[in-house]
Structures are given as structure tokens and as C-alpha cells.
Design an enzyme around this catalytic site. Sequence first.
Site, PDB file in Angstrom:
ATOM      1  CG  HIS A  20      -1.902   1.096   1.234  1.00 32.54           C
ATOM      2  ND1 HIS A  20      -2.233   1.768   2.378  1.00 32.54           N
ATOM      3  CD2 HIS A  20      -2.628   1.668   0.239  1.00 32.54           C
ATOM      4  CE1 HIS A  20      -3.122   2.703   2.097  1.00 32.54           C
ATOM      5  NE2 HIS A  20      -3.375   2.660   0.803  1.00 32.54           N
ATOM      6  CG  ASP A  28       8.746   9.722 -22.255  1.00 33.88           C
ATOM      7  OD1 ASP A  28       9.879   9.518 -21.749  1.00 33.88           O
ATOM      8  OD2 ASP A  28       8.225  10.849 -22.271  1.00 33.88           O
ATOM      9  CG  HIS A 106       9.381  16.754 -16.897  1.00 36.04           C
ATOM     10  ND1 HIS A 106       8.744  15.541 -16.974  1.00 36.04           N
ATOM     11  CD2 HIS A 106      10.590  16.571 -17.491  1.00 36.04           C
ATOM     12  CE1 HIS A 106       9.517  14.662 -17.588  1.00 36.04           C
ATOM     13  NE2 HIS A 106      10.646  15.262 -17.912  1.00 36.04           N
ATOM     14  CE1 TYR A 128       7.921  17.636 -19.889  1.00 33.91           C
ATOM     15  CE2 TYR A 128       7.035  18.290 -22.020  1.00 33.91           C
ATOM     16  CZ  TYR A 128       7.936  18.466 -20.990  1.00 33.91           C
ATOM     17  OH  TYR A 128       8.864  19.480 -21.068  1.00 33.91           O
ATOM     18  CB  ALA A 129       4.005   9.754 -22.819  1.00 34.90           C
ATOM     19  CG  ASN A 130       7.158  10.421 -18.499  1.00 35.18           C
ATOM     20  OD1 ASN A 130       7.686   9.451 -19.018  1.00 35.18           O
ATOM     21  ND2 ASN A 130       7.478  11.665 -18.831  1.00 35.18           N
TER      22      ASN A 130
END
Length: 139
Positions: A20, A28, A106, A128-130
Site C-alpha cells: 500500500h 516514455d 516535470h 511527457y508521456a509519464n
Amino acid sequence: MKKTALLNAPLSQVIATLGHTDSLTICDAGLPIPKQIERVDLALSAGVPSFLQTFHAVVTEMFVERAIIAEEIKEKNPKILTALLNSLAQLEQQQGNQIEVQYVSHDMFKTYTHASKAIVRSGECSPYANIILYSGVPF
């Protein structure tokens, strides 16, 4: 052989050991990965697998309670953001919970990755595909 959708053994093992509030980053192809963090590198070539394909595979086995996304995605990659938010909404329905989404710079995002149990690198080549996913409990 496993019956669930996720076949990658190292990734499945990482998810199985999440407790948890532990975090898992999906990124990316360009996000720097700290040396001390476990890397699950799924990238085969540009775009394969995509960030969203990787996200969908991960959440088939991970119960998510919150997520962190870089603020810059809103301007630099709205298409991925829209698809990601839609996927998170669907995941909320499937899990029966609300997933808190937090936006950070970022630079702050990269700092938060240092606390991830592992970082899963996709072949995504768009900015920024994170996302950092935090593990919840399904009870």
C-alpha cells in the site's frame, strides 16, 4: 502459464510485491531512470509498446489509488493526457474507487521517480508521456 493479461515476468513480479502506497512509474523512452531504481525496460522500438498500451497492461494487475503526472503534458501532449484521463476514469469504475490525480512540474516528477519501486520504460516517443501510480488496496 499465467491466465492474466500481463505476461512480462519481471513486471508482474514488481506489481506482485507492491505494498500500500508503493509507487510504480510508467515512462516514455526518454525519461531518465535513476541507477538505484529497478528498470523494467519494455521498449522494443519507437512507439512499441506505446505508453498507453503499457499503462493498460500494468493496471490489469495493479490496484491504483492515486497518480502523479507532469503539468507540462497539458500543453505538450494533450492527446495522450485525454486518453490517460479517460483510462483512469474507466479504472475508477472497474476498481470502485476514486483515483486522485496530482500534477507537478516535470522536474518535481523526476524527483518523485527516485522513490518508485520500479520504473517501466515504454517505447513511447512523445513528450511527457509519464505517470507515477501509487498502489492501493482492493479491500
